[in-house]
Design a protein around this motif. Structure first.
Motif, short mmCIF file in Angstrom:
data_model
loop_
_atom_site.label_atom_id
_atom_site.label_comp_id
_atom_site.label_asym_id
_atom_site.label_seq_id
_atom_site.Cartn_x
_atom_site.Cartn_y
_atom_site.Cartn_z
N ASP A 11 21.84 100.92 -2.98
CA ASP A 11 20.71 100.52 -2.12
C ASP A 11 19.71 101.65 -1.94
O ASP A 11 18.50 101.43 -2.03
CB ASP A 11 21.22 100.06 -0.75
CG ASP A 11 22.01 98.76 -0.82
OD1 ASP A 11 21.94 98.06 -1.85
OD2 ASP A 11 22.70 98.46 0.17
N PHE A 12 20.20 102.85 -1.69
CA PHE A 12 19.29 103.96 -1.45
C PHE A 12 18.53 104.33 -2.73
O PHE A 12 17.33 104.62 -2.69
CB PHE A 12 20.05 105.17 -0.90
CG PHE A 12 19.16 106.13 -0.16
CD1 PHE A 12 18.67 105.81 1.09
CD2 PHE A 12 18.81 107.34 -0.72
CE1 PHE A 12 17.84 106.69 1.78
CE2 PHE A 12 17.98 108.23 -0.04
CZ PHE A 12 17.48 107.90 1.21
N LYS A 14 17.78 102.26 -5.26
CA LYS A 14 16.78 101.21 -5.49
C LYS A 14 15.58 101.38 -4.56
O LYS A 14 14.43 101.24 -4.99
CB LYS A 14 17.41 99.83 -5.27
CG LYS A 14 18.36 99.42 -6.37
CD LYS A 14 18.97 98.06 -6.07
CE LYS A 14 19.87 97.61 -7.20
NZ LYS A 14 20.45 96.27 -6.92
N ASN A 15 15.83 101.73 -3.33
CA ASN A 15 14.76 101.90 -2.35
C ASN A 15 13.91 103.13 -2.66
O ASN A 15 12.68 103.05 -2.73
CB ASN A 15 15.37 101.99 -0.94
CG ASN A 15 14.33 102.11 0.14
OD1 ASN A 15 13.34 102.82 -0.01
ND2 ASN A 15 14.55 101.43 1.24
N GLN A 16 14.55 104.28 -2.84
CA GLN A 16 13.83 105.53 -3.02
C GLN A 16 13.05 105.58 -4.33
O GLN A 16 12.02 106.25 -4.41
CB GLN A 16 14.80 106.72 -2.98
CG GLN A 16 15.33 107.01 -1.60
CD GLN A 16 14.21 107.43 -0.66
OE1 GLN A 16 13.49 108.37 -0.91
NE2 GLN A 16 14.06 106.69 0.43
N PHE A 17 13.52 104.89 -5.35
CA PHE A 17 12.89 104.99 -6.66
C PHE A 17 12.09 103.75 -7.04
O PHE A 17 11.71 103.59 -8.19
CB PHE A 17 13.92 105.35 -7.72
CG PHE A 17 14.49 106.71 -7.48
CD1 PHE A 17 13.80 107.84 -7.91
CD2 PHE A 17 15.64 106.89 -6.75
CE1 PHE A 17 14.28 109.11 -7.64
CE2 PHE A 17 16.13 108.16 -6.47
CZ PHE A 17 15.45 109.27 -6.92
N SER A 18 11.78 102.92 -6.05
CA SER A 18 10.95 101.75 -6.32
C SER A 18 9.57 102.17 -6.82
O SER A 18 8.90 101.42 -7.52
CB SER A 18 10.83 100.87 -5.08
OG SER A 18 10.21 101.59 -4.03
N PHE A 19 9.15 103.40 -6.52
CA PHE A 19 7.85 103.89 -7.01
C PHE A 19 7.81 103.93 -8.55
O PHE A 19 6.74 103.85 -9.14
CB PHE A 19 7.50 105.27 -6.42
CG PHE A 19 8.23 106.43 -7.02
CD1 PHE A 19 7.66 107.17 -8.06
CD2 PHE A 19 9.48 106.81 -6.56
CE1 PHE A 19 8.32 108.25 -8.61
CE2 PHE A 19 10.15 107.89 -7.09
CZ PHE A 19 9.58 108.61 -8.14
N LEU A 20 8.98 104.05 -9.19
CA LEU A 20 9.00 104.02 -10.65
C LEU A 20 8.51 102.68 -11.18
O LEU A 20 7.80 102.62 -12.18
CB LEU A 20 10.42 104.30 -11.17
CG LEU A 20 10.97 105.70 -10.94
CD1 LEU A 20 12.44 105.78 -11.35
CD2 LEU A 20 10.15 106.75 -11.68
N VAL A 21 8.88 101.61 -10.50
CA VAL A 21 8.47 100.27 -10.88
C VAL A 21 7.04 100.01 -10.40
O VAL A 21 6.19 99.57 -11.18
CB VAL A 21 9.44 99.21 -10.29
CG1 VAL A 21 8.96 97.80 -10.57
CG2 VAL A 21 10.85 99.43 -10.83
N LEU A 121 19.22 112.31 -3.52
CA LEU A 121 18.27 111.35 -4.10
C LEU A 121 16.84 111.62 -3.63
O LEU A 121 15.90 111.49 -4.41
CB LEU A 121 18.71 109.92 -3.81
CG LEU A 121 19.97 109.47 -4.54
CD1 LEU A 121 20.41 108.09 -4.07
CD2 LEU A 121 19.79 109.49 -6.05
N GLU A 122 16.68 112.01 -2.39
CA GLU A 122 15.34 112.39 -1.91
C GLU A 122 14.82 113.61 -2.67
O GLU A 122 13.63 113.69 -3.00
CB GLU A 122 15.36 112.66 -0.41
CG GLU A 122 15.51 111.39 0.42
CD GLU A 122 15.79 111.65 1.89
OE1 GLU A 122 16.07 112.82 2.28
OE2 GLU A 122 15.75 110.67 2.65
N ASP A 123 15.72 114.55 -2.97
CA ASP A 123 15.32 115.71 -3.78
C ASP A 123 14.84 115.26 -5.16
O ASP A 123 13.83 115.75 -5.66
CB ASP A 123 16.48 116.69 -3.94
CG ASP A 123 16.77 117.51 -2.69
OD1 ASP A 123 15.92 117.54 -1.77
OD2 ASP A 123 17.86 118.12 -2.63
N TYR A 124 15.56 114.31 -5.77
CA TYR A 124 15.15 113.83 -7.10
C TYR A 124 13.81 113.10 -7.05
O TYR A 124 13.02 113.20 -7.99
CB TYR A 124 16.22 112.94 -7.73
CG TYR A 124 17.31 113.74 -8.41
CD1 TYR A 124 17.02 114.63 -9.44
CD2 TYR A 124 18.64 113.61 -8.02
CE1 TYR A 124 18.01 115.36 -10.06
CE2 TYR A 124 19.64 114.35 -8.64
CZ TYR A 124 19.31 115.22 -9.67
OH TYR A 124 20.30 115.96 -10.28
#
Length: 145
Positions: A11-12, A14-21, A121-124
């Motif tokens: 979940d985290f 998908k949420n944090q990296f939605s900017f990729l999409v 994940l926030e760091d990535y």
């Protein structure tokens, strides 16, 4: 790995990296679990590159790898293919090899696994946004040695 931690990672991510999409035309997120290693991977795909977020429950480790996409699929080889071509590498190593010397990661010692997942994940997210221009723009040469 408890189902809750697995779901938190999914979940985290998908949420944090939605900017990729939303901002960089990646497809996904897609989720896979490796039956042999028990690793959980959430990945995003474009024409030339994929961004993979991998959770190793045994070591409680989170990694981000950049992989080549060949004929619409992520390369099968883990590191180098049979022709000696780099097909997958850790994002941090790729950036270090290109001269990035900034501190990339927050110290997570002493945090719960849930908090370590979120902070890493926030760091990535930050690493990709600040240093990952070529990966975000699907530049296949990002993996050239």
């Amino acid at each position: 790995m408890t189902p809750d931690i697995k779901q938190i990672f999914i979940d985290f991510t998908k949420n944090q990296f939605s900017f990729l999409v939303d901002s960089h035309s990646f497809d996904g997120p897609y989720t896979e679990k490796d039956a042999k290693t028990n690793f959980l991977t959430v990945y995003f795909l474009r024409k030339n590159l994929a961004v993979e977020y991998i959770f190793d429950p045994r070591e409680e480790d989170i990694d981000c790898k950049i992989a080549r996409v060949v004929n619409g699929k992520i390369a099968n080889d883990y590191f180098i293919d049979s022709n000696g071509i780099l097909v997958r590498q850790g994002l941090a190593k790729l950036l270090r090899d290109r001269g990035v010397r900034d501190r990339l990661f927050t110290n997570i010692s002493g945090l719960s696994i849930e908090d370590r997942i979120k902070v890493t994940l926030e760091d990535y997210v930050n690493i990709l946004k600040v240093h990952g221009y070529d990966a975000l723009n699907d530049n296949a040469s990002f993996l050239d040695n």
